[in-house]
Design an enzyme around this catalytic site. Structure first.
Site, PDB file in Angstrom:
ATOM      1  CG  ASP A   1     -32.071 -44.144  -0.189  1.00 40.34           C
ATOM      2  OD1 ASP A   1     -31.042 -44.765   0.084  1.00 40.34           O
ATOM      3  OD2 ASP A   1     -32.482 -43.184   0.480  1.00 40.34           O
TER       4      ASP A   1
ATOM      5  CG  HIS B   1     -26.983 -45.452  -2.049  1.00 40.89           C
ATOM      6  ND1 HIS B   1     -25.904 -44.772  -2.546  1.00 40.89           N
ATOM      7  CD2 HIS B   1     -27.910 -44.501  -1.745  1.00 40.89           C
ATOM      8  CE1 HIS B   1     -26.153 -43.467  -2.542  1.00 40.89           C
ATOM      9  NE2 HIS B   1     -27.372 -43.281  -2.068  1.00 40.89           N
TER      10      HIS B   1
ATOM     11  CG  HIS C   1     -35.465 -39.837   2.934  1.00 38.08           C
ATOM     12  ND1 HIS C   1     -35.692 -40.410   1.687  1.00 38.08           N
ATOM     13  CD2 HIS C   1     -34.264 -40.335   3.324  1.00 38.08           C
ATOM     14  CE1 HIS C   1     -34.685 -41.195   1.344  1.00 38.08           C
ATOM     15  NE2 HIS C   1     -33.790 -41.163   2.329  1.00 38.08           N
TER      16      HIS C   1
ATOM     17  CE1 TYR D   1     -25.705 -38.308   2.803  1.00 38.05           C
ATOM     18  CE2 TYR D   1     -24.158 -39.485   1.393  1.00 38.05           C
ATOM     19  CZ  TYR D   1     -25.188 -38.584   1.548  1.00 38.05           C
ATOM     20  OH  TYR D   1     -25.686 -37.946   0.452  1.00 38.05           O
TER      21      TYR D   1
HETATM   22  C1  LIG Z   1     -27.698 -38.876  -1.780  1.00 37.44           C
HETATM   23  C2  LIG Z   1     -28.376 -39.508  -0.577  1.00 37.44           C
HETATM   24  O1  LIG Z   1     -28.354 -40.899  -0.702  1.00 37.44           O
HETATM   25  C3  LIG Z   1     -29.751 -38.933  -0.385  1.00 37.44           C
HETATM   26  C4  LIG Z   1     -30.532 -39.660   0.662  1.00 37.44           C
HETATM   27  O2  LIG Z   1     -31.371 -40.481   0.351  1.00 37.44           O
HETATM   28  C5  LIG Z   1     -30.249 -39.423   2.069  1.00 37.44           C
HETATM   29  O3  LIG Z   1     -29.489 -38.497   2.388  1.00 37.44           O
HETATM   30  O4  LIG Z   1     -30.781 -40.185   2.889  1.00 37.44           O
HETATM   31 MN   LIG Z   2     -31.787 -41.915   1.914  1.00 42.88          MN
END
Ligand SMILES: C[C@H](O)CC(=O)C(=O)O
Ligand SMILES: [Mn+2]
Length: 342
Positions: free
Chosen positions: A16, A19, A196, A287
């Site tokens: 993660d 990113h 998570h 997201y």
């Molecule tokens: C692909 C995403 O980054 C998976 C994740 O860690 C989330 O949805 O939070």
């Molecule tokens: Mn995540």
């Protein structure tokens, strides 16, 4: 490591967190972080491109180092911890899964949008065939009602998932929303249940504690909060909090603190804070990995990144629709220009 822990932590900074550093991990960084996590007795260490195996692309961001090299490096220093990989069907393939398993990855986390569990069937079944522990990772869990989440978790279970996760990808869920989701899963599925979180609204720790209270036993964290957006539940802090609550994780607190301070902090491009962008992710339900893409688009078009994120939230954009970020930025810039011309 014993089997007496109440909670098993999966450390996600090497996936993660990718990113947050634009997928620029080097082999040397992964060796150092994974070795320290192994020495601290962290049960699972996830290593992959931020968007999972084969995520390296123009759409999601090119990796500096082939993730298979990173997985191999992590495996080489982990004699206690197990290496996990993330795979999003449609991005990663069965071939990628096999390659990771051959390199020594022991856990496959198969991630889908919360309403699309059916695309995970083949990948979960194949991971089982390869002898891997399997996790169904239901992303953007705030975007589906509880009954839908339960239905999708049951599908993951029927495909062979050992654990099903509630994934608060946007850091949008409030503690009571986490409570009702974890409670419903505990009542309806026979798998282990995991959580998570993302800290965009400063709720990752509170949400994690509620998830544990409701029976989640698999929890994700990122050391120094090195995850997308404002990062995840901060692993070393979680270890300290759980220790004070009398909940065993088996993780060595001092070693985690040292890792955070001495190894991970220097990797960060800037300290992991709740910035106006990450706060907007949590506020608008977007997201978390969209933050840096939106920031770049905002700079390119000279507009406010928050306007892009709010619009993406309104359009209910999901992971995999990163191309929408540029589309939305273009529309906002055009609208701004036509206002000026009027
Ligand atoms: C692909 C995403 O980054 C998976 C994740 O860690 C989330 O949805 O939070
Ligand atoms: Mn995540």
């Amino acid at each position: 490591m014993t089997n007496n822990e109440d909670i098993l932590i999966t450390e996600v900074a090497l996936r993660d967190g990718s990113h947050a550093i634009s997928h620029q991990y080097t082999v040397d960084q992964v060796l150092k972080v994974a070795k320290a996590l192994n020495d601290a007795n962290v049960p699972y260490i996830e290593v992959s491109h931020g968007d999972g195996l084969a995520g390296s692309s123009l759409q999601y961001g090119l990796s500096r180092t082939n993730e298979m090299e990173l997985i191999e490096a992590a495996v080489s220093v982990a004699d206690k911890s197990k290496i996990a990989i993330l795979l999003l069907p449609g991005i990663g393939t069965l071939h990628d899964l096999k390659e990771a398993a051959n390199l020594g990855a022991k856990m496959a986390r198969i991630a889908t949008h919360v309403t699309e569990a059916d695309v995970a069937q083949q990948h979960i079944a194949y991971a089982k065939e390869l002898g891997m522990e399997t996790v169904g990772f239901l992303m953007m869990a705030h975007m589906a009602p509880v009954e839908k989440l339960v239905e999708q978790a049951k599908l993951m279970e029927s495909y062979g998932a050992d654990t099903v996760y509630v994934v608060d990808s946007a850091g949008y869920l409030l503690p009571e929303q986490v409570r009702e989701r974890i409670r419903a899963l505990k009542q309806s599925v026979g798998t282990k249940v995991g959580f998570h979180g993302h800290n965009n609204l400063s709720l990752a720790m509170a949400n994690t504690l509620v998830a544990i209270e409701e029976g989640a036993t698999r929890i994700d964290g990122s050391v120094r909060c090195l995850g997308a957006g404002a990062g995840n539940t901060q692993t070393e802090v979680l270890v300290a909090v759980l220790e004070r609550m009398g909940i065993q994780t088996g993780v060595d607190l001092y070693k985690m603190m040292d890792l955070a301070e001495d190894i991970v902090a220097p990797i960060l491009q800037s300290p992991q804070e709740i910035t106006k962008d990450s706060l907007t992710l949590g506020y608008a339900g977007v997201y978390s990995s969209f933050a840096l893409h939106a920031k770049r688009a905002a700079e390119k078009f000279n507009i406010d990144s928050r306007d892009i994120l709010i619009e993406l939230g309104k359009r209910k954009v999901v992971g995999g629709q990163e191309d929408m970020i540029l589309d939305v930025a273009t529309e906002i810039a055009q609208a701004k220009r036509s206002l000026v011309l009027k």
